[in-house]
Design a protein around this motif. Structure first.
Motif, PDB file in Angstrom:
ATOM      1  N   TRP A 429      54.515  47.625  50.326  1.00 40.23           N
ATOM      2  CA  TRP A 429      54.435  49.081  50.457  1.00 40.23           C
ATOM      3  C   TRP A 429      55.280  49.506  51.659  1.00 40.23           C
ATOM      4  CZ3 TRP A 429      52.332  52.302  46.988  1.00 40.23           C
ATOM      5  CH2 TRP A 429      51.419  51.786  46.061  1.00 40.23           C
ATOM      6  N   ALA A 460      55.771  53.259  42.662  1.00 40.47           N
ATOM      7  CA  ALA A 460      54.394  53.746  42.788  1.00 40.47           C
ATOM      8  C   ALA A 460      54.224  54.407  44.143  1.00 40.47           C
ATOM      9  CB  ALA A 460      53.408  52.594  42.634  1.00 40.47           C
ATOM     10  N   ARG A 462      51.129  56.030  47.022  1.00 47.10           N
ATOM     11  CA  ARG A 462      49.727  56.230  47.375  1.00 47.10           C
ATOM     12  C   ARG A 462      49.662  56.913  48.736  1.00 47.10           C
ATOM     13  NH1 ARG A 462      47.850  49.990  48.857  1.00 47.10           N
ATOM     14  NH2 ARG A 462      48.848  49.972  50.919  1.00 47.10           N
ATOM     15  N   GLN A 471      44.091  56.285  48.956  1.00 41.33           N
ATOM     16  CA  GLN A 471      43.828  56.554  47.546  1.00 41.33           C
ATOM     17  C   GLN A 471      43.494  55.276  46.790  1.00 41.33           C
ATOM     18  OE1 GLN A 471      47.507  58.969  46.666  1.00 41.33           O
ATOM     19  NE2 GLN A 471      46.708  58.651  44.604  1.00 41.33           N
ATOM     20  N   THR A 472      42.480  55.322  45.968  1.00 33.99           N
ATOM     21  CA  THR A 472      42.140  54.148  45.173  1.00 33.99           C
ATOM     22  C   THR A 472      43.102  54.022  43.994  1.00 33.99           C
ATOM     23  OG1 THR A 472      40.521  53.220  43.648  1.00 33.99           O
ATOM     24  CG2 THR A 472      40.418  55.582  43.999  1.00 33.99           C
ATOM     25  N   ASP A 473      43.366  52.756  43.584  1.00 31.12           N
ATOM     26  CA  ASP A 473      44.225  52.580  42.409  1.00 31.12           C
ATOM     27  C   ASP A 473      43.396  52.598  41.124  1.00 31.12           C
ATOM     28  OD1 ASP A 473      42.949  50.171  42.722  1.00 31.12           O
ATOM     29  OD2 ASP A 473      44.667  48.978  42.051  1.00 31.12           O
ATOM     30  N   GLU A 474      42.089  52.731  41.265  1.00 28.74           N
ATOM     31  CA  GLU A 474      41.239  52.770  40.072  1.00 28.74           C
ATOM     32  C   GLU A 474      41.515  54.047  39.301  1.00 28.74           C
ATOM     33  OE1 GLU A 474      36.660  53.084  38.621  1.00 28.74           O
ATOM     34  OE2 GLU A 474      37.062  53.077  40.768  1.00 28.74           O
ATOM     35  N   ARG A 475      41.887  53.874  38.023  1.00 27.55           N
ATOM     36  CA  ARG A 475      42.227  55.030  37.189  1.00 27.55           C
ATOM     37  C   ARG A 475      40.962  55.617  36.572  1.00 27.55           C
ATOM     38  NH1 ARG A 475      47.229  57.646  35.419  1.00 27.55           N
ATOM     39  NH2 ARG A 475      48.826  56.529  36.567  1.00 27.55           N
ATOM     40  N   GLY A 485      43.734  57.369  40.905  1.00 26.76           N
ATOM     41  CA  GLY A 485      44.730  56.376  40.500  1.00 26.76           C
ATOM     42  C   GLY A 485      46.047  56.699  41.167  1.00 26.76           C
ATOM     43  N   TRP A 486      46.932  55.706  41.182  1.00 24.80           N
ATOM     44  CA  TRP A 486      48.248  55.902  41.796  1.00 24.80           C
ATOM     45  C   TRP A 486      49.227  56.415  40.764  1.00 24.80           C
ATOM     46  CZ3 TRP A 486      48.081  50.272  44.030  1.00 24.80           C
ATOM     47  CH2 TRP A 486      47.171  50.245  45.107  1.00 24.80           C
ATOM     48  N   SER A 488      52.683  56.336  39.162  1.00 28.00           N
ATOM     49  CA  SER A 488      53.815  55.415  39.143  1.00 28.00           C
ATOM     50  C   SER A 488      54.748  55.800  38.009  1.00 28.00           C
ATOM     51  CB  SER A 488      53.339  53.971  38.991  1.00 28.00           C
ATOM     52  OG  SER A 488      52.708  53.805  37.751  1.00 28.00           O
TER      53      SER A 488
END
Ligand SMILES: Nc1nc2c(c(=O)[nH]1)N[C@H]1C(S)=C(S)[C@@H](COP(=O)(O)O)O[C@H]1N2
Ligand SMILES: [Mo]
Length: 496
Positions: A429, A460, A462, A471-475, A485-486, A488
């Protein structure tokens, strides 16, 4: 004929509406949330046009069926028109006009029944030379002429009545009232944001979203027409001193300007249901202090002329710049954005806070009252989740190899954004450059200079908010309290 006459009746009074719009409104209110989400996904902000076209197609098919049935059994055809009248009447009678709202449909259905009876009589007129036979007789040239001429006349009459109705209805449009309105300059006008709050990157969303391109989300099939003349904002419910303010009285109170990024809970990751504007209005906390809020009240409900309601905690008024707004980006509120008065509360999704065409602010409790979207499966309370979006490059576009700006916006009202990171493919990142923070209620722009190499790349993004949370990457989908979610994208980089 039914629709034409109904349209004419609807044009007689501001409180009467076309049955087509009434039915459309009820469809919007009753359709389950997942279907509504699908419609927004599919048609984006053209969802209303799509609904109207859908209603038109259904009406056409239904009328044709009624006609075919009626030639064989008139009573069945009349029942068909009756059903259609009842549907319109019920839709209209439950609108904001009350039971008189059923009038256009009732009158229309009577006209429709009359027209259908005559048409069937013409269609079934016996051939003078042949024994009478119902329905399927070989028609004489004379009866066909009568049918075609009669039906043609009905069509012309219907079009004329519909047109006149529309014309009459335009008397109730308030566009002119907005055009002539000049809002006062606030006692302490807000300075223009320092240049560093905006980054200069092509394809990046501007810091202020122009009113014309500001997203619009609401349940109103046609834009409510609320004139400043006769306008009253009532503060009611659990208050010591209920208030009533005319539009001029609102303008005479101390006006303030503040910059707030507004976000819709329905926004998908990477979506466009977010915009930033400079709002002009009076402070909601001042107004409520004047009314004297009962300590037992925990919910502020904003009610619209069209019956729509938002609701948010009294506790949300923690000093943040929540406004009863009259201006947006230096103009009176556009009609689509709530003219003449709306609420704007930083940090809360629009559906719980940002009532457009506002007529009443009611102090109540969460136990006592569910606002509009709560009954439809959305969360009662809805603080805005941290999000970031890539504006440029556009997804799935081809770009030349070499120096490229990856840029976008990030928001976390009212916490503020402290960092944005970008990841190219599976690399580390990287910290993006951020525009200067104006305040914690607006978005921040970000950009990363990227030396794009030929091939296909995933990008992507965040963001991290000022509390340090990334930010969580959980969609998760938007329902019930906002997507996570991120964002991308995939880009294709050509050889230099
Ligand atoms: N009267 C009314 N106000 C409303 C709504 C609505 O459906 N009716 N929708 C809310 C929602 S869900 C959002 S996200 C914001 C959108 O405001 P905008 O259309 O000005 O962007 O308005 C809010 N205020
Ligand atoms: Mo929304």
């Amino acid at each position: 004929m039914a629709l034409g006459l109904a349209e004419l009746v609807a044009g007689l009074s501001a409180s009467l509406r076309s049955p087509v719009l009434d039915v459309g409104d009820r469809v919007i209110d009753l359709v389950p949330s997942p279907i509504k989400e699908m419609a927004i996904d599919l048609f984006d902000t053209n969802d209303k046009l799509a609904l109207l076209i859908g209603i038109g197609v259904v009406l056409f098919a239904y009328s044709a069926a009624v006609g075919i049935v009626a030639v064989r059994r008139l009573s069945l055809g009349l029942a068909g028109i009756g059903l259609f009248g009842v549907l319109g009447a019920v839709a209209g009678g439950f609108g904001t006009a009350g039971t008189v709202g059923a009038l256009p449909s009732i009158v229309g259905a009577i006209a429709g029944a009359f027209a259908l009876t005559l048409q069937v009589r013409w269609a079934n007129a016996p051939d003078a030379d042949q024994p009478a036979e119902r329905g399927l007789s070989p028609h004489s040239a004379a009866s066909r002429r009568a049918f075609l001429f009669g039906s043609g006349s009905f069509l012309v009459a219907a079009a004329v009545m519909g047109g006149v109705g529309r014309l009459l209805d335009s008397r109730f449009q308030v566009g002119a009232s907005r055009d002539t309105l000049r809002l006062p300059v606030p006692p302490e006008p807000l300075a223009a944001p320092p240049p560093a709050t905006a980054l200069d990157v092509e394809g990046l969303s501007p810091f202020f979203t122009p009113n014309e391109s500001f997203y619009r989300i609401d349940t109103a099939l046609t834009v409510p027409q609320v004139s400043t003349e006769g306008y009253v904002l009532a503060v009611t419910g659990m208050v010591a001193r209920p208030l009533e303010l005319t539009f001029d009285q609102i303008l005479q109170r101390p006006l303030v300007e503040t910059d707030i990024t507004m976000t819709c809970v329905s926004n998908e990751v990477g979506g466009g249901l977010v915009g930033n504007a400079r709002w002009l209005g009076i402070r909601l906390d001042d107004l409520l202090a004047e009314a004297g809020v009962d300590p037992a009240a925990d919910q502020i409900v904003g009610r619209s002329v069209d019956g729509y309601t938002c609701g948010f905690p009294v506790a949300a008024l923690d000093g943040r710049d929540a406004l009863v707004a009259v201006g947006m980006n230096g103009e009176p509120l556009p009609l689509e954005h709530g003219f003449p008065v709306r609420l704007v509360v930083p940090g809360l999704y629009g559906y719980v806070s940002a009532t457009k065409w506002l007529t009443e602010i009611e102090l109540t409790t969460f136990a006592e009252f569910d606002h509009y979207w709560v009954d439809r499966g959305w969360a009662v309370e809805a603080p805005i989740k941290t999000q970031s979006r890539i504006d440029t490059p556009r997804p799935l576009t081809r770009i030349p190899a070499g120096e490229t700006a990856v840029a976008g916006v990030a928001w976390a009202q009212t916490r503020g954004i402290s960092g944005v990171e970008v990841r190219i493919d599976e690399d580390e990142w990287q910290q993006a450059e951020l525009s200067e923070e104006l305040n914690d209620t607006t978005w921040r722009q970000w950009m990363l200079a990227w030396d794009a190499t030929p091939g296909r790349h995933d990008i992507a993004v965040r963001a991290t908010d000022a509390t340090g949370e990334t930010q969580t990457d959980e969609r998760v989908p938007p329902i019930p309290d906002g997507a996570t979610g991120w964002h991308s994208i995939v880009v294709l980089v050509d050889e230099g």
